[in-house]
Design a protein around this motif. Structure first.
Motif, PDB file in Angstrom:
ATOM      1  N   ASP A 315      29.832  50.843  36.578  1.00  0.00           N
ATOM      2  CA  ASP A 315      29.786  49.735  36.158  1.00  0.00           C
ATOM      3  C   ASP A 315      29.192  48.448  37.366  1.00  0.00           C
ATOM      4  OD1 ASP A 315      30.550  47.161  35.626  1.00  0.00           O
ATOM      5  OD2 ASP A 315      32.985  47.235  35.532  1.00  0.00           O
ATOM      6  N   ALA A 316      28.081  48.445  36.473  1.00  0.00           N
ATOM      7  CA  ALA A 316      27.304  47.641  37.182  1.00  0.00           C
ATOM      8  C   ALA A 316      27.936  45.983  37.922  1.00  0.00           C
ATOM      9  CB  ALA A 316      26.094  47.088  36.794  1.00  0.00           C
ATOM     10  N   SER A 317      28.655  45.336  36.974  1.00  0.00           N
ATOM     11  CA  SER A 317      29.274  43.954  37.518  1.00  0.00           C
ATOM     12  C   SER A 317      29.957  44.221  38.990  1.00  0.00           C
ATOM     13  CB  SER A 317      31.200  43.976  36.346  1.00  0.00           C
ATOM     14  OG  SER A 317      31.495  44.668  35.862  1.00  0.00           O
ATOM     15  N   ASP A 318      30.265  45.338  39.251  1.00  0.00           N
ATOM     16  CA  ASP A 318      31.179  45.548  40.713  1.00  0.00           C
ATOM     17  C   ASP A 318      30.202  44.479  41.624  1.00  0.00           C
ATOM     18  OD1 ASP A 318      33.151  47.256  39.467  1.00  0.00           O
ATOM     19  OD2 ASP A 318      32.844  48.519  41.151  1.00  0.00           O
ATOM     20  N   GLU A 319      29.138  44.701  41.398  1.00  0.00           N
ATOM     21  CA  GLU A 319      28.072  43.967  42.541  1.00  0.00           C
ATOM     22  C   GLU A 319      28.860  42.233  42.756  1.00  0.00           C
ATOM     23  OE1 GLU A 319      24.396  44.646  41.515  1.00  0.00           O
ATOM     24  OE2 GLU A 319      24.404  46.852  41.455  1.00  0.00           O
ATOM     25  N   PHE A 320      28.792  41.743  41.852  1.00  0.00           N
ATOM     26  CA  PHE A 320      29.576  40.803  41.649  1.00  0.00           C
ATOM     27  C   PHE A 320      31.472  40.040  42.155  1.00  0.00           C
ATOM     28  CE2 PHE A 320      26.013  41.244  38.582  1.00  0.00           C
ATOM     29  CZ  PHE A 320      25.332  40.514  39.598  1.00  0.00           C
ATOM     30  N   ARG A 321      31.765  40.847  41.770  1.00  0.00           N
ATOM     31  CA  ARG A 321      32.941  41.148  41.730  1.00  0.00           C
ATOM     32  C   ARG A 321      33.342  41.223  43.369  1.00  0.00           C
ATOM     33  NH1 ARG A 321      33.766  45.256  37.798  1.00  0.00           N
ATOM     34  NH2 ARG A 321      34.792  43.622  35.455  1.00  0.00           N
ATOM     35  N   GLY A 322      32.901  41.674  44.383  1.00  0.00           N
ATOM     36  CA  GLY A 322      33.047  41.098  45.818  1.00  0.00           C
ATOM     37  C   GLY A 322      33.283  42.245  46.308  1.00  0.00           C
ATOM     38  N   GLN A 323      34.722  42.962  46.149  1.00  0.00           N
ATOM     39  CA  GLN A 323      35.809  44.055  47.082  1.00  0.00           C
ATOM     40  C   GLN A 323      36.747  44.747  45.809  1.00  0.00           C
ATOM     41  OE1 GLN A 323      37.749  43.410  50.295  1.00  0.00           O
ATOM     42  NE2 GLN A 323      35.873  42.670  51.893  1.00  0.00           N
ATOM     43  N   GLN A 324      36.326  44.212  44.289  1.00  0.00           N
ATOM     44  CA  GLN A 324      37.861  44.364  43.721  1.00  0.00           C
ATOM     45  C   GLN A 324      36.567  45.404  42.799  1.00  0.00           C
ATOM     46  OE1 GLN A 324      40.530  42.993  43.552  1.00  0.00           O
ATOM     47  NE2 GLN A 324      40.234  42.210  45.307  1.00  0.00           N
ATOM     48  N   GLY A 325      37.203  46.240  42.178  1.00  0.00           N
ATOM     49  CA  GLY A 325      36.968  47.096  41.503  1.00  0.00           C
ATOM     50  C   GLY A 325      38.062  47.472  39.950  1.00  0.00           C
ATOM     51  N   THR A 326      37.289  48.311  39.180  1.00  0.00           N
ATOM     52  CA  THR A 326      38.347  48.249  37.718  1.00  0.00           C
ATOM     53  C   THR A 326      37.805  49.857  37.408  1.00  0.00           C
ATOM     54  OG1 THR A 326      35.663  48.403  36.753  1.00  0.00           O
ATOM     55  CG2 THR A 326      37.008  46.301  36.746  1.00  0.00           C
ATOM     56  N   LEU A 327      38.945  50.353  36.188  1.00  0.00           N
ATOM     57  CA  LEU A 327      39.183  51.214  35.899  1.00  0.00           C
ATOM     58  C   LEU A 327      38.532  51.402  34.451  1.00  0.00           C
ATOM     59  CD1 LEU A 327      43.000  51.776  37.319  1.00  0.00           C
ATOM     60  CD2 LEU A 327      40.491  52.690  38.099  1.00  0.00           C
ATOM     61  N   LEU A 328      37.764  52.321  33.661  1.00  0.00           N
ATOM     62  CA  LEU A 328      37.550  52.407  32.737  1.00  0.00           C
ATOM     63  C   LEU A 328      37.565  53.592  31.987  1.00  0.00           C
ATOM     64  CD1 LEU A 328      34.846  52.015  30.672  1.00  0.00           C
ATOM     65  CD2 LEU A 328      33.700  54.127  32.150  1.00  0.00           C
ATOM     66  N   GLY A 659      54.493  59.781  26.270  1.00  0.00           N
ATOM     67  CA  GLY A 659      54.147  61.381  25.965  1.00  0.00           C
ATOM     68  C   GLY A 659      53.253  61.078  26.489  1.00  0.00           C
ATOM     69  N   LEU A 660      52.314  60.073  26.929  1.00  0.00           N
ATOM     70  CA  LEU A 660      50.166  59.809  26.399  1.00  0.00           C
ATOM     71  C   LEU A 660      49.685  59.893  28.035  1.00  0.00           C
ATOM     72  CD1 LEU A 660      48.128  58.771  24.714  1.00  0.00           C
ATOM     73  CD2 LEU A 660      49.129  56.374  25.680  1.00  0.00           C
ATOM     74  N   ILE A 661      48.847  60.799  27.286  1.00  0.00           N
ATOM     75  CA  ILE A 661      47.890  60.724  29.121  1.00  0.00           C
ATOM     76  C   ILE A 661      47.019  60.479  29.066  1.00  0.00           C
ATOM     77  CG2 ILE A 661      46.793  62.567  30.883  1.00  0.00           C
ATOM     78  CD1 ILE A 661      50.066  62.973  31.124  1.00  0.00           C
ATOM     79  N   THR A 662      46.701  58.777  29.612  1.00  0.00           N
ATOM     80  CA  THR A 662      45.515  58.029  30.365  1.00  0.00           C
ATOM     81  C   THR A 662      44.594  58.677  31.225  1.00  0.00           C
ATOM     82  OG1 THR A 662      46.832  56.786  29.367  1.00  0.00           O
ATOM     83  CG2 THR A 662      44.771  56.170  29.645  1.00  0.00           C
ATOM     84  N   SER A 663      43.247  58.678  30.686  1.00  0.00           N
ATOM     85  CA  SER A 663      42.226  59.135  32.294  1.00  0.00           C
ATOM     86  C   SER A 663      41.517  58.084  32.165  1.00  0.00           C
ATOM     87  CB  SER A 663      41.421  60.354  31.925  1.00  0.00           C
ATOM     88  OG  SER A 663      40.561  60.377  30.595  1.00  0.00           O
ATOM     89  N   LEU A 664      41.053  57.737  33.361  1.00  0.00           N
ATOM     90  CA  LEU A 664      40.856  56.362  33.885  1.00  0.00           C
ATOM     91  C   LEU A 664      39.296  56.926  35.072  1.00  0.00           C
ATOM     92  CD1 LEU A 664      43.620  55.424  33.976  1.00  0.00           C
ATOM     93  CD2 LEU A 664      42.411  53.238  32.473  1.00  0.00           C
ATOM     94  N   LYS A 665      38.360  56.303  34.423  1.00  0.00           N
ATOM     95  CA  LYS A 665      37.046  56.001  35.641  1.00  0.00           C
ATOM     96  C   LYS A 665      36.712  55.367  37.357  1.00  0.00           C
ATOM     97  CE  LYS A 665      32.765  58.020  36.690  1.00  0.00           C
ATOM     98  NZ  LYS A 665      30.772  57.407  35.544  1.00  0.00           N
ATOM     99  N   LEU A 666      37.453  55.606  38.349  1.00  0.00           N
ATOM    100  CA  LEU A 666      36.617  54.902  39.585  1.00  0.00           C
ATOM    101  C   LEU A 666      35.811  54.077  39.138  1.00  0.00           C
ATOM    102  CD1 LEU A 666      38.578  57.073  42.260  1.00  0.00           C
ATOM    103  CD2 LEU A 666      40.051  54.705  40.165  1.00  0.00           C
ATOM    104  N   SER A 667      35.602  52.655  39.537  1.00  0.00           N
ATOM    105  CA  SER A 667      34.132  52.221  39.511  1.00  0.00           C
ATOM    106  C   SER A 667      33.364  51.985  41.199  1.00  0.00           C
ATOM    107  CB  SER A 667      34.708  50.643  39.097  1.00  0.00           C
ATOM    108  OG  SER A 667      35.417  49.838  40.321  1.00  0.00           O
ATOM    109  N   PRO A 668      32.872  52.254  41.328  1.00  0.00           N
ATOM    110  CA  PRO A 668      32.023  52.331  42.543  1.00  0.00           C
ATOM    111  C   PRO A 668      32.537  51.581  43.877  1.00  0.00           C
ATOM    112  CG  PRO A 668      29.831  52.193  41.080  1.00  0.00           C
ATOM    113  CD  PRO A 668      31.250  51.440  40.203  1.00  0.00           C
ATOM    114  N   ASN A 669      33.252  50.423  43.255  1.00  0.00           N
ATOM    115  CA  ASN A 669      34.381  49.871  44.470  1.00  0.00           C
ATOM    116  C   ASN A 669      35.043  50.375  45.019  1.00  0.00           C
ATOM    117  OD1 ASN A 669      31.880  47.777  44.440  1.00  0.00           O
ATOM    118  ND2 ASN A 669      33.236  46.061  44.055  1.00  0.00           N
ATOM    119  N   LEU A 670      35.598  51.046  43.984  1.00  0.00           N
ATOM    120  CA  LEU A 670      37.115  51.661  44.812  1.00  0.00           C
ATOM    121  C   LEU A 670      36.622  52.940  44.561  1.00  0.00           C
ATOM    122  CD1 LEU A 670      39.025  51.688  41.478  1.00  0.00           C
ATOM    123  CD2 LEU A 670      39.151  49.839  43.589  1.00  0.00           C
ATOM    124  N   ARG A 671      35.485  53.703  45.561  1.00  0.00           N
ATOM    125  CA  ARG A 671      34.999  54.952  46.266  1.00  0.00           C
ATOM    126  C   ARG A 671      33.940  54.773  47.053  1.00  0.00           C
ATOM    127  NH1 ARG A 671      31.636  57.093  41.700  1.00  0.00           N
ATOM    128  NH2 ARG A 671      31.506  55.821  39.826  1.00  0.00           N
TER     129      ARG A 671
END
Length: 709
Positions: A315-328, A659-671
């Motif tokens: 996620d390239a938008s992490d550069e404009f969020r400061g320290q915040q991150g997202t889950l894809l 009963g649903l399993i959701t997989s999410l990817k961590l954005s660069p700010n979260l790791r």
């Protein structure tokens, strides 16, 4: 006689005028010598006086005149190209041409000559000879008139030269005329030029010929064998008897084993398969592996865009969020028969990093029913790899780290069981019973431990009945042993004034990563007990942790003194097991269902709340608020229950009540990892992660240490 007279005449002519000619030559020679002497004297005087020079002549010194200039002439064409590239079929690529033709053609003419040795040349020469023989012979005999005319011409020329020489010339012409009259000349044959009958031009063309390519495959020939035999009625009878004996033995084996394996109804593209397969049929097992590979290839094409995001998207938008991150959001794992069940447990396989197990049941006492254990793979999100059904709801499960094919499961009815993935059966290989010491309350958590001294696998379980039990797999039995009982301070008033000791209700526990005997237990009363395997009736310490039930306890994978806990009282707390007060407290404004440490950083953890959100914290960046709080479940009246980090890939999986399993990817700010500095190598490893968390804890411990002083 006439010949002799002619000879005398020749002698006379050559004798008398010869003396006159000699005298004339001597006189002329003398005159020439005198003239040359006079001219030579004049040139000598002129050369001595004047040096003739060209007006544009250069004036050079002696050294410059003696200097030699060397020039080398080559036959190379200066206009010939030097960078011609051609495709090489042998090497399969374009190659530079080393040799170039240096010939420069200034003039060319197509000839029409025919070689004499050729067939056409022979035919033309024969044809010309025949024509020459047929033509009349022409003679060139001169008449007397022509001879006289020539004599007159010669006489005129000699008179201009001198009188003496003129007489000699006249005599010579007469002598020649007499000789011609006596001996006539031979006839001359004219040479005829052979014409070229054909306008022959040699032409040639060179076209590139592509080399032929051949492809072939060679396989081993089918083995063959010639067989011949004589068969009579007794041989046929013996074969039938042997076949009947084999069929009887097969029936006996079928009686000793379960006769059929029920294959679950599978919905593949709107088509249902529901049938019963006998055990002895082999073709299904042969096709199973090929069918699984084909199914994975189809699903990979169907979910290609998600697979590309999983592998490459950042996620390239992490550069404009400061320290915040997202889950894809990535894949969703859903099975038709688990839509009415809750996700009660999640565990990743320690060996196969794309495989995880999910337990299904219900936390509601009034909605208890059957349970299921499904094993999913990231390579095939459309259908589970393994399906296990049970009569009671599944509350917890865990993979064995030393034997990844073993799965321990705890049920709502108090039983525990183990499943072996290597065996083609849907039934557990080991299961407890009422006579083998099963729990009397739901089993909330199970954990595998190292093999014992006899190399027997064993695991622990905790239940609401206050017992922590060790289970050992011995052949086909589960041998149990009570490790500790959770007692509560104070006694309950029983009937007729009896004093009854009340037991604590265990909800979760976790073993220390390094110290084998040390483990923590959380209870429904909100307390956390620090226990030891060596003491069955005493606790090493008690923490007044939460006001409601402790849902999850987990040791930090890097720091040996730190653990985390979460509860339904909306809080997540981080502890040092040597200090009774928490180091960090986070209020998430909603009941917390589960919490998990990240495998890549000692300061990162994630939690899920019952309002359907997932929260990701990084204490190294922000010690007060989460870096990401994102809604995972979109449906109303749906709650998230469990969360787990993948041990290798930067993804998390979240389970909910539907009963649903959701997989999410961590954005660069979260790791985020430590930044590399110029000229310095970034240190990595457990020691660095431990020091990073210890630095944060020291900031919290400082006020307490000052107060003690």
């Amino acid at each position: 006689m006439p010949a002799k007279a002619a000879g005398r005449r020749r002698q006379g002519v050559s004798g008398s005028p010869g003396g006159k000619a000699k005298q004339a030559k001597a006189g002329s020679k003398k005159r020439d010598e005198d003239a040359s002497t006079e001219v030579g004297d004049g040139l000598g005087d002129l050369a001595a006086r004047v040096l003739v020079k060209s007006p544009d002549q250069l004036e050079l010194t002696e050294a410059e005149l003696k200097q030699e200039f060397t020039r080398t002439l080559t036959a190379d064409n200066p206009h010939a190209p030097q960078n011609i590239v051609r495709f090489s079929f042998k090497e399969g690529g374009y190659k530079l041409v080393d040799y170039m033709d240096q010939t420069a053609i200034h003039f060319s003419l197509n000839g029409n000559m025919v070689p004499k040795d050729s067939d056409e040349g022979r035919r033309q020469s024969i044809r010309s000879n025949i024509e020459a023989e047929k033509a009349p012979v022409e003679t060139s005999v001169e008449t007397s008139e022509e001879a006289e005319t020539k004599d007159k011409e010669h006489t005129g020329d000699t008179e201009a030269a001198g009188e003496g020489e003129g007489e000699a010339t006249v005599e010579a012409s007469k002598t020649a005329e007499a000789a011609e009259a006596e001996e006539p000349p031979a006839p001359k044959v004219p040479e005829k030029k052979i014409p070229n009958q054909f306008n022959f031009i040699e032409r040639a063309s060179m076209t590139p010929i592509n080399p032929l390519r051949e492809r072939g495959c060679q396989s081993e020939p089918i083995p063959r064998k010639n067989f011949s035999a004589n068969v009579n009625q007794w041989d046929i009878y013996d074969v039938y008897v042997e076949e009947l004996q084999k069929m009887e033995k097969a029936k006996e084996k079928e009686k000793s084993k379960p006769q059929t394996i029920k294959i679950e109804e599978e919905k593949r593209g709107g088509r249902k398969l529901s049938h019963v397969e006998p055990l002895h049929i082999e073709p299904i097992t042969r096709v199973a592996r090929a069918a699984k590979i084909a199914e994975r290839m189809v699903t990979l094409n169907a979910f290609d865009d998600i697979a590309q995001d999983f592998k490459y998207f950042e996620d390239a938008s992490d550069e404009f969020r400061g320290q915040q991150g997202t889950l894809l959001p990535l894949w969703n794992f859903q099975y038709e028969k688990t839509k009415k069940l809750e996700v009660t447990a999640i565990s990743w396989n320690p060996k196969y990093k794309d495989l995880f197990a999910v337990g299904y049941g219900s936390y509601d006492f009034m909605k208890q029913g059957h349970g299921m254990v499904l094993l999913y793979s990231l390579k095939n999100p459309s259908f589970p790899e393994y399906v296990f059904s049970s009569n009671s709801g599944v509350m917890c499960l865990d993979f064995n780290s030393e034997h990844p094919h073993l799965v321990a499961v705890g049920f709502y009815d108090g039983n525990v069981a183990t499943y072996n993935l290597r065996k083609a059966t849907s039934q557990p290989t080991h299961k407890s019973s009422a006579g083998s010491g099963k729990h009397t309350e739901p089993v909330w958590q199970v954990k595998w431990q190292k093999d014992d001294m006899d190399n027997n696998s064993n695991f622990f379980s905790v239940s609401s009945d206050g017992r922590i039990v060790s289970w050992t797999l011995v052949k086909n039995e589960l041998v149990h042993m009570d490790v500790i009982k959770l007692s509560v301070e104070g006694r309950m008033q029983g009937p007729e004034g009896l004093q009854l000791q009340s037991l604590g209700s265990g909800t979760s526990f976790d073993f220390h990563k390094k110290i084998d005997y040390l483990f923590l237990v959380g209870t429904e009363e909100g307390k956390i007990y620090k226990c030891s395997k060596n003491y069955s009736s005493q606790f090493l310490d008690v923490f007044e942790a939460h006001h409601m039930a402790v849902d999850t306890i987990s040791w930090n994978p890097y720091h040996l003194q730190v653990f985390i806990s979460c509860s339904s009282d909306w809080t997540v707390k981080i502890w040092d097991h040597t200090i009774k007060t928490p180091m960090f407290v986070f209020d998430l404004s909603c009941a917390v269902g589960d919490v998990a440490w990240s495998p890549y950083s000692s300061t990162v953890f994630a939690a899920v709340t019952t309002d359907g959100k997932a929260h990701v914290f990084d204490l190294n960046i922000n010690k007060y608020e989460p870096l990401c709080s994102q809604l995972v479940v979109t449906r109303k009246k749906n709650k998230t229950t469990h969360i787990q980090f993948n041990p290798v890939y930067p993804i998390i999986i979240v389970g909910d009540e539907r009963g649903l399993i959701t997989s999410l990817k961590l954005s660069p700010n979260l790791r985020k990892m430590p930044k590399e500095k110029k000229g310095q190598e970034v240190k990595k490893g457990p020691e660095v992660e431990m020091a990073k968390l210890e630095k944060l804890l020291s900031l919290v411990r400082e006020p307490e240490s000052k107060e003690e002083k």
